[in-house]
Design a protein around this motif. Structure first.
Motif, PDB file in Angstrom:
ATOM      1  N   ARG A 205       0.826  -1.205   0.000  1.00 28.77           N
ATOM      2  CA  ARG A 205       0.000   0.000   0.000  1.00 28.77           C
ATOM      3  C   ARG A 205       0.862   1.258   0.000  1.00 28.77           C
ATOM      4  O   ARG A 205       0.520   2.259  -0.638  1.00 28.77           O
ATOM      5  CB  ARG A 205      -0.965   0.013   1.190  1.00 28.77           C
ATOM      6  N   GLY A 206       1.996   1.218   0.700  1.00 29.39           N
ATOM      7  CA  GLY A 206       2.889   2.375   0.710  1.00 29.39           C
ATOM      8  C   GLY A 206       3.405   2.712  -0.674  1.00 29.39           C
ATOM      9  O   GLY A 206       3.456   3.894  -1.076  1.00 29.39           O
ATOM     10  N   VAL A 207       3.787   1.701  -1.434  1.00 26.61           N
ATOM     11  CA  VAL A 207       4.276   1.924  -2.794  1.00 26.61           C
ATOM     12  C   VAL A 207       3.154   2.481  -3.676  1.00 26.61           C
ATOM     13  O   VAL A 207       3.374   3.382  -4.504  1.00 26.61           O
ATOM     14  CB  VAL A 207       4.847   0.616  -3.383  1.00 26.61           C
TER      15      VAL A 207
ATOM     16  N   ALA B 141       0.943   9.537   3.344  1.00 23.89           N
ATOM     17  CA  ALA B 141       0.384   8.205   3.570  1.00 23.89           C
ATOM     18  C   ALA B 141       1.396   7.125   3.220  1.00 23.89           C
ATOM     19  O   ALA B 141       1.498   6.096   3.909  1.00 23.89           O
ATOM     20  CB  ALA B 141      -0.885   8.021   2.749  1.00 23.89           C
ATOM     21  N   ALA B 142       2.167   7.346   2.158  1.00 24.16           N
ATOM     22  CA  ALA B 142       3.187   6.373   1.758  1.00 24.16           C
ATOM     23  C   ALA B 142       4.232   6.216   2.851  1.00 24.16           C
ATOM     24  O   ALA B 142       4.630   5.094   3.203  1.00 24.16           O
ATOM     25  CB  ALA B 142       3.849   6.815   0.452  1.00 24.16           C
TER      26      ALA B 142
ATOM     27  N   LEU C 181       5.117   2.715   4.821  1.00 21.72           N
ATOM     28  CA  LEU C 181       6.461   2.147   4.689  1.00 21.72           C
ATOM     29  C   LEU C 181       7.167   2.074   6.037  1.00 21.72           C
ATOM     30  O   LEU C 181       7.846   1.085   6.352  1.00 21.72           O
ATOM     31  CB  LEU C 181       7.276   2.966   3.691  1.00 21.72           C
ATOM     32  N   GLU C 182       7.025   3.126   6.842  1.00 23.78           N
ATOM     33  CA  GLU C 182       7.634   3.100   8.171  1.00 23.78           C
ATOM     34  C   GLU C 182       7.014   2.020   9.039  1.00 23.78           C
ATOM     35  O   GLU C 182       7.730   1.329   9.793  1.00 23.78           O
ATOM     36  CB  GLU C 182       7.484   4.473   8.836  1.00 23.78           C
ATOM     37  N   THR C 183       5.701   1.847   8.935  1.00 23.14           N
ATOM     38  CA  THR C 183       5.032   0.792   9.705  1.00 23.14           C
ATOM     39  C   THR C 183       5.513  -0.583   9.273  1.00 23.14           C
ATOM     40  O   THR C 183       5.743  -1.468  10.109  1.00 23.14           O
ATOM     41  CB  THR C 183       3.508   0.892   9.537  1.00 23.14           C
ATOM     42  N   ALA C 184       5.671  -0.779   7.983  1.00 24.30           N
ATOM     43  CA  ALA C 184       6.157  -2.065   7.479  1.00 24.30           C
ATOM     44  C   ALA C 184       7.527  -2.401   8.054  1.00 24.30           C
ATOM     45  O   ALA C 184       7.754  -3.514   8.554  1.00 24.30           O
ATOM     46  CB  ALA C 184       6.216  -2.039   5.956  1.00 24.30           C
TER      47      ALA C 184
ATOM     48  N   ALA D 192      14.844   2.571   0.582  1.00 21.57           N
ATOM     49  CA  ALA D 192      15.262   3.511  -0.465  1.00 21.57           C
ATOM     50  C   ALA D 192      14.142   4.479  -0.814  1.00 21.57           C
ATOM     51  O   ALA D 192      14.383   5.680  -1.035  1.00 21.57           O
ATOM     52  CB  ALA D 192      15.704   2.733  -1.702  1.00 21.57           C
ATOM     53  N   LEU D 193      12.910   3.982  -0.834  1.00 19.07           N
ATOM     54  CA  LEU D 193      11.783   4.837  -1.165  1.00 19.07           C
ATOM     55  C   LEU D 193      11.528   5.858  -0.074  1.00 19.07           C
ATOM     56  O   LEU D 193      11.200   7.031  -0.352  1.00 19.07           O
ATOM     57  CB  LEU D 193      10.538   3.983  -1.395  1.00 19.07           C
ATOM     58  N   LEU D 194      11.710   5.459   1.186  1.00 16.93           N
ATOM     59  CA  LEU D 194      11.561   6.420   2.284  1.00 16.93           C
ATOM     60  C   LEU D 194      12.580   7.549   2.170  1.00 16.93           C
ATOM     61  O   LEU D 194      12.256   8.727   2.392  1.00 16.93           O
ATOM     62  CB  LEU D 194      11.722   5.688   3.622  1.00 16.93           C
TER      63      LEU D 194
END
Length: 439
Positions: A393-395, A405-406, A410-413, A430-432
């Protein structure tokens, strides 16, 4: 079962419920309102298939007594369990033949054959048919705990969660054994309460009466530990189970994932290979292939993917709905458009959260992110503690330009399970960084 026996059973269960403090919402009459795994990724599996000697004995029995409906039903169920652990489609055909032979001998009130047919349909991912057979079984024998287990599994995979809680409740009321407690654990896992799920799975382990039940409990306990990022506990649970069952493929795969998360990739590869030698199940092959790919071992990864493609060819020929592993594999390593079609077909008979997640990812890979977000939301609607679902969902949120929201997803994951995937965890980090740079 007579009323007196039923009363004794109910009294025993109520005492167990009070002692375990399992949660008033699930283990009381108010279970309708609850909303709880896709392993982890699907409903709790049954323990490993019976030993070969058991099959030999049942085969001998039906040859000697071909009018024994119970023996035919037992043989059919043994084949179902064997097929689940070996991924051999031909074994499902043998299972169906045996179960239908049982029903031909005794058509009415043949609860064991009805249970077997329900389990067979579930193994084939035909959950509407599984539900029909489970309902027949519970009508034939309202006091069969096993029948309510099949009913609970079917309701869960059909996305009918309140009904599944009622079935789990009834199963535990009738007999709070290891399978019943395992299903109760799963309802908490689906809702993201891994602590309570682990507590119940420990109770299931304590109640286990067979080697298969004990191995299954250790497998799930290892998986639950990984979901909280506790790789040491995950390794310990898998190792404990393997001491008693060194050739249990599910335990080997659980240890492989824990080893990979710990950075012990050489041992992880060895465990994956050992598991695949025993049972070439799709999620073992995909796990090993993506681990090898993350290490730059392209040829070794492609060897696993080739087997997966062969299995997909067989699946399509048999018109069986795709599992989530096949959908995710196609989305990441094949044709996203085909993955979308596979997911759409799977949802017809299995509108379960794991399928919604796989569908979301397939839609994203096909460039259909607005549709993907709706499916990703459905995958997480129960509160399931899945780093992979959150990553997906983050992606998707990032692709839609929803960076806040992303970042949250991502941080939660990564906070939930820092090493949730050999490739995607690194991509998430990397996306963060990219989001932080551009924000």
């Amino acid at each position: 079962m007579d009323k007196k026996a039923s009363s004794r059973s109910g009294h025993r269960v109520r005492n167990t419920v009070i002692t375990l403090t399992l949660g008033a919402a699930l283990f009381t009459a108010g279970a309708i309102g609850l909303a709880p795994n896709g392993n982890t990724s699907g409903a709790p599996a049954q323990p490993s298939a019976p030993a070969r000697g058991s099959l030999d004995a049942l085969q001998f029995r039906v040859k000697q007594m071909p009018k024994d409906a119970g023996a035919w039903a037992a043989l059919g169920m043994a084949y179902v369990q064997q097929a689940r652990s070996t991924a051999d489609p031909a074994t499902y055909q043998r299972a169906e033949q045996a179960l239908r032979r049982s029903l031909a001998v005794q058509h009415d009130d043949n609860t064991n054959a009805q249970i077997g047919m329900g389990a067979l349909a579930a193994a084939r991912h035909d959950f509407p048919t599984a539900l029909d057979w489970a309902r027949q079984a519970t009508r034939s024998d309202p006091y069969s705990s096993v029948a309510y287990g099949v009913l609970a599994d079917a309701y869960t995979q059909l996305g009918q969660y309140p009904a599944s809680y009622q079935a789990v409740q009834r199963m535990n009321d009738l007999r709070p054994d290891a399978p019943a407690l395992a299903r109760a654990s799963y309802t908490f896992e689906l809702r993201g309460d891994t602590k309570q799920a682990a507590t119940l799975m420990h109770r299931s382990l304590d109640a286990a009466s067979t080697a298969g039940e004990r191995s299954f409990a250790h497998t799930i306990l290892s998986t639950l530990a990984l979901q909280t990022g506790d790789t040491r506990l995950a390794l310990r649970e898998a190792a404990t189970g393997l001491r008693s069952a060194p050739h249990d493929s599910a335990l080997l795969e659980a240890r492989a994932r824990a080893q990979a998360a710990s950075g012990n990739t050489r041992q992880a590869i060895a465990d994956y290979e050992a598991a695949i030698d025993i049972a070439p199940l799709p999620h073992y092959l995909l796990g090993l292939g993506e681990l090898q790919q993350s290490l730059g071992h392209k040829q070794q990864a492609e060897a696993q993917y080739a087997v997966l493609r062969g299995q997909e060819t067989i699946r399509r020929a048999g018109s069986t709905p795709a599992d989530t592993d096949a959908i995710l594999f196609e989305a990441d390593h094949g044709s996203p458009a085909r993955a979308v079609a596979m997911a759409q077909e799977a949802l017809k008979t299995r509108p379960f959260i794991a399928v919604h997640d796989a569908y979301a990812w397939a839609l994203h890979q096909a460039g259909r992110n607005r549709e993907a977000l709706g499916q990703a939301d459905q995958a997480l609607a129960l509160g399931t503690r899945s780093a992979l679902y959150r990553y997906h969902r983050g992606v998707i949120q990032h692709a839609l330009g929803n960076n806040t929201a992303a970042r949250s997803d991502l941080e939660t994951a990564l906070r939930t399970e820092p090493h949730f995937h050999p490739q995607h965890a690194a991509t998430a980090r990397a996306l963060l960084k990219r989001i932080d740079t551009t924000s």
